[in-house]
Design a protein around this motif. Structure first.
Motif, PDB file in Angstrom:
ATOM      1  N   UNK A  35       6.774   5.084   0.721  1.00 27.35           N
ATOM      2  CA  UNK A  35       6.656   6.605   1.119  1.00 27.35           C
ATOM      3  C   UNK A  35       5.424   6.780   2.049  1.00 27.35           C
ATOM      4  N   UNK A  36       5.524   7.856   2.730  1.00 24.88           N
ATOM      5  CA  UNK A  36       4.531   8.079   3.739  1.00 24.88           C
ATOM      6  C   UNK A  36       3.428   8.436   3.055  1.00 24.88           C
ATOM      7  N   UNK A  37       2.107   7.639   3.403  1.00 22.85           N
ATOM      8  CA  UNK A  37       0.852   7.909   3.014  1.00 22.85           C
ATOM      9  C   UNK A  37       0.580   6.987   1.842  1.00 22.85           C
ATOM     10  N   UNK A  38       1.534   6.117   1.269  1.00 29.15           N
ATOM     11  CA  UNK A  38       1.377   5.232   0.416  1.00 29.15           C
ATOM     12  C   UNK A  38       0.520   4.116   0.745  1.00 29.15           C
ATOM     13  N   UNK A  39      -0.352   3.428  -0.206  1.00 28.58           N
ATOM     14  CA  UNK A  39      -0.959   2.398   0.225  1.00 28.58           C
ATOM     15  C   UNK A  39      -0.128   1.339   1.000  1.00 28.58           C
ATOM     16  N   UNK A  40      -1.073   0.746   1.961  1.00 25.78           N
ATOM     17  CA  UNK A  40      -0.572  -0.420   2.828  1.00 25.78           C
ATOM     18  C   UNK A  40       0.117  -1.427   1.900  1.00 25.78           C
ATOM     19  N   UNK A  41       1.503  -1.645   1.938  1.00 29.79           N
ATOM     20  CA  UNK A  41       2.036  -2.663   0.933  1.00 29.79           C
ATOM     21  C   UNK A  41       1.875  -4.095   1.159  1.00 29.79           C
ATOM     22  N   UNK A  42       1.217  -4.592   2.575  1.00 30.62           N
ATOM     23  CA  UNK A  42       0.731  -5.803   2.920  1.00 30.62           C
ATOM     24  C   UNK A  42      -0.128  -6.352   1.694  1.00 30.62           C
ATOM     25  N   UNK A  43      -0.911  -5.657   1.243  1.00 32.21           N
ATOM     26  CA  UNK A  43      -2.171  -6.354   0.363  1.00 32.21           C
ATOM     27  C   UNK A  43      -1.307  -6.840  -0.707  1.00 32.21           C
ATOM     28  N   UNK A  44      -0.178  -6.402  -1.288  1.00 34.76           N
ATOM     29  CA  UNK A  44       0.507  -6.766  -2.622  1.00 34.76           C
ATOM     30  C   UNK A  44       1.300  -7.958  -2.121  1.00 34.76           C
ATOM     31  N   UNK A  45       1.921  -7.743  -0.945  1.00 39.63           N
ATOM     32  CA  UNK A  45       2.564  -8.853  -0.549  1.00 39.63           C
ATOM     33  C   UNK A  45       1.590 -10.193  -0.376  1.00 39.63           C
ATOM     34  N   UNK A  69       8.952 -13.598  -3.873  1.00 39.66           N
ATOM     35  CA  UNK A  69       8.464 -13.065  -2.630  1.00 39.66           C
ATOM     36  C   UNK A  69       9.436 -11.976  -1.919  1.00 39.66           C
ATOM     37  N   UNK A  70      10.801 -12.550  -1.728  1.00 38.91           N
ATOM     38  CA  UNK A  70      11.546 -11.690  -1.073  1.00 38.91           C
ATOM     39  C   UNK A  70      12.011 -10.222  -1.992  1.00 38.91           C
ATOM     40  N   UNK A  71      12.136 -10.488  -3.323  1.00 38.34           N
ATOM     41  CA  UNK A  71      12.408  -9.434  -4.026  1.00 38.34           C
ATOM     42  C   UNK A  71      11.326  -8.143  -3.862  1.00 38.34           C
ATOM     43  N   UNK A  72      10.271  -8.569  -3.821  1.00 39.52           N
ATOM     44  CA  UNK A  72       8.801  -7.862  -3.761  1.00 39.52           C
ATOM     45  C   UNK A  72       8.943  -7.149  -2.558  1.00 39.52           C
ATOM     46  N   UNK A  73       9.174  -7.965  -1.402  1.00 39.31           N
ATOM     47  CA  UNK A  73       9.304  -7.429   0.136  1.00 39.31           C
ATOM     48  C   UNK A  73      10.235  -6.343   0.006  1.00 39.31           C
ATOM     49  N   UNK A  74      11.362  -6.866  -0.361  1.00 41.30           N
ATOM     50  CA  UNK A  74      12.558  -5.669  -0.200  1.00 41.30           C
ATOM     51  C   UNK A  74      12.375  -4.394  -0.921  1.00 41.30           C
ATOM     52  N   UNK A  75      11.584  -4.720  -2.270  1.00 38.32           N
ATOM     53  CA  UNK A  75      11.262  -3.365  -3.184  1.00 38.32           C
ATOM     54  C   UNK A  75      10.566  -2.394  -2.347  1.00 38.32           C
ATOM     55  N   UNK A  76       9.157  -3.144  -1.909  1.00 39.52           N
ATOM     56  CA  UNK A  76       8.112  -2.394  -1.185  1.00 39.52           C
ATOM     57  C   UNK A  76       8.652  -1.636   0.096  1.00 39.52           C
ATOM     58  N   UNK A  77       9.588  -2.472   0.910  1.00 31.41           N
ATOM     59  CA  UNK A  77      10.451  -1.927   2.076  1.00 31.41           C
ATOM     60  C   UNK A  77      11.202  -0.929   1.926  1.00 31.41           C
ATOM     61  N   UNK A  78      11.818  -0.856   0.732  1.00 27.94           N
ATOM     62  CA  UNK A  78      12.753   0.084   0.669  1.00 27.94           C
ATOM     63  C   UNK A  78      12.280   1.202  -0.104  1.00 27.94           C
ATOM     64  N   UNK A  79      11.289   1.490  -0.607  1.00 22.45           N
ATOM     65  CA  UNK A  79      10.716   2.304  -1.643  1.00 22.45           C
ATOM     66  C   UNK A  79       9.351   2.805  -1.121  1.00 22.45           C
ATOM     67  N   UNK A 130       6.581  -0.672  12.251  1.00 20.51           N
ATOM     68  CA  UNK A 130       7.147   0.323  11.593  1.00 20.51           C
ATOM     69  C   UNK A 130       8.172   0.091  10.793  1.00 20.51           C
ATOM     70  N   UNK A 131       8.317  -1.137  10.096  1.00 22.73           N
ATOM     71  CA  UNK A 131       9.572  -1.447   9.474  1.00 22.73           C
ATOM     72  C   UNK A 131       9.808  -0.788   8.197  1.00 22.73           C
ATOM     73  N   UNK A 132       8.816  -0.318   7.200  1.00 25.78           N
ATOM     74  CA  UNK A 132       8.788   0.524   6.079  1.00 25.78           C
ATOM     75  C   UNK A 132       9.453   2.145   6.728  1.00 25.78           C
ATOM     76  N   UNK A 133       9.197   2.612   7.494  1.00 24.13           N
ATOM     77  CA  UNK A 133       9.534   3.658   8.174  1.00 24.13           C
ATOM     78  C   UNK A 133      11.158   3.863   8.676  1.00 24.13           C
ATOM     79  N   UNK A 134      11.411   2.686   9.134  1.00 28.01           N
ATOM     80  CA  UNK A 134      12.704   2.336   9.798  1.00 28.01           C
ATOM     81  C   UNK A 134      13.638   2.499   8.369  1.00 28.01           C
ATOM     82  N   UNK A 135      13.106   1.502   7.392  1.00 29.72           N
ATOM     83  CA  UNK A 135      13.990   1.173   6.008  1.00 29.72           C
ATOM     84  C   UNK A 135      14.126   2.673   5.535  1.00 29.72           C
ATOM     85  N   UNK A 136      13.068   3.424   5.102  1.00 30.92           N
ATOM     86  CA  UNK A 136      12.992   4.702   4.668  1.00 30.92           C
ATOM     87  C   UNK A 136      13.903   5.743   5.167  1.00 30.92           C
ATOM     88  N   UNK A 137      14.019   5.782   6.508  1.00 30.55           N
ATOM     89  CA  UNK A 137      14.842   6.625   7.517  1.00 30.55           C
ATOM     90  C   UNK A 137      16.444   6.115   7.011  1.00 30.55           C
TER      91      UNK A 137
END
Length: 205
Positions: A174-184, A162-172, A100-107
């Motif tokens: 949204x619920x229901x957005x495509x799984x960011x893992x594919x981009x990573x 790599x890290x900048x992309x992970x950071x951006x996807x993690x911090x931005x 749940x990393x993205x949810x934690x970061x979004x919170x």
């Protein structure tokens, strides 16, 4: 429920894991002190016995997960020459999306006091994205020296991408957005080949 007065080992981690489950099952709106302690199976006041409040708890949860990934990344340089470069990178790059990393970061982003605490901790030297980036850069440089990456590979820029992309996807995210893992995954494949898109500025908490 643990009996009153009986100490529970690793109570903070127990509460962190419980919060991640609440977020995954019910979303950020359901994350309350009562929900966390109920999911953890401990006394209702346990969270406030270890944290000043929910903002501090959320901040410490984020910082703990950043530190865990930084520790994992720090092991990368010693693994140069072992396994596949892409697989080694993938484990670190995707670690912050687990549990749940993205949810934690979004919170954290929706709680100004928590976001401020995270920023201050990172600025004071708490392990986070900068440490992860440095470890990845060292690892890629070691792989380049071993001939497993092209000599022309710009390892510092690849690590930032790599890290900048992970950071951006993690911090931005949204619920229901495509799984960011594919981009990573796609970016990791490029980095493992010694190529990659130009790195843009990383977002900050």
């Amino acid at each position: 429920m643990s009996p009153r007065g009986v100490a529970m080992p690793d109570i903070k981690e127990r509460l962190f894991a419980a919060a991640e489950r609440v977020l995954a099952q019910e979303g950020p709106g359901a994350l309350t002190s009562r929900a966390i302690t109920g999911e953890a199976g401990c006394a209702k006041g346990m969270l406030h016995a270890h944290f000043a409040g929910l903002d501090e708890f959320v901040a410490e949860l984020c910082l703990d997960r950043f530190a865990r990934t930084a520790t994992r990344a720090a092991e990368l340089p010693d693994r140069a020459g072992e396994g596949a470069v892409a697989e080694n990178l993938r484990g670190v790059a995707l670690a912050l999306f687990d549990s749940g990393g993205p949810a934690v970061a979004a919170l954290a982003m929706t709680r100004p006091a928590a976001a401020l605490r995270i920023r201050e901790a990172l600025e004071s030297g708490a392990p986070g994205f900068a440490a992860i980036q440095e470890s990845i850069a060292q690892y890629l440089a070691a792989e380049r020296q071993l001939g497993r990456l092209p000599q022309s590979a710009d390892t510092a820029t690849l690590a930032l991408a790599v890290v900048g992309t992970v950071h951006h996807l993690l911090m931005t995210g949204l619920p229901g957005a495509p799984d960011p893992r594919e981009q990573v995954e796609r970016l990791v494949a490029l980095a493992a080949a010694g190529t990659g898109p130009p790195a843009g500025p990383a977002h900050t908490v």
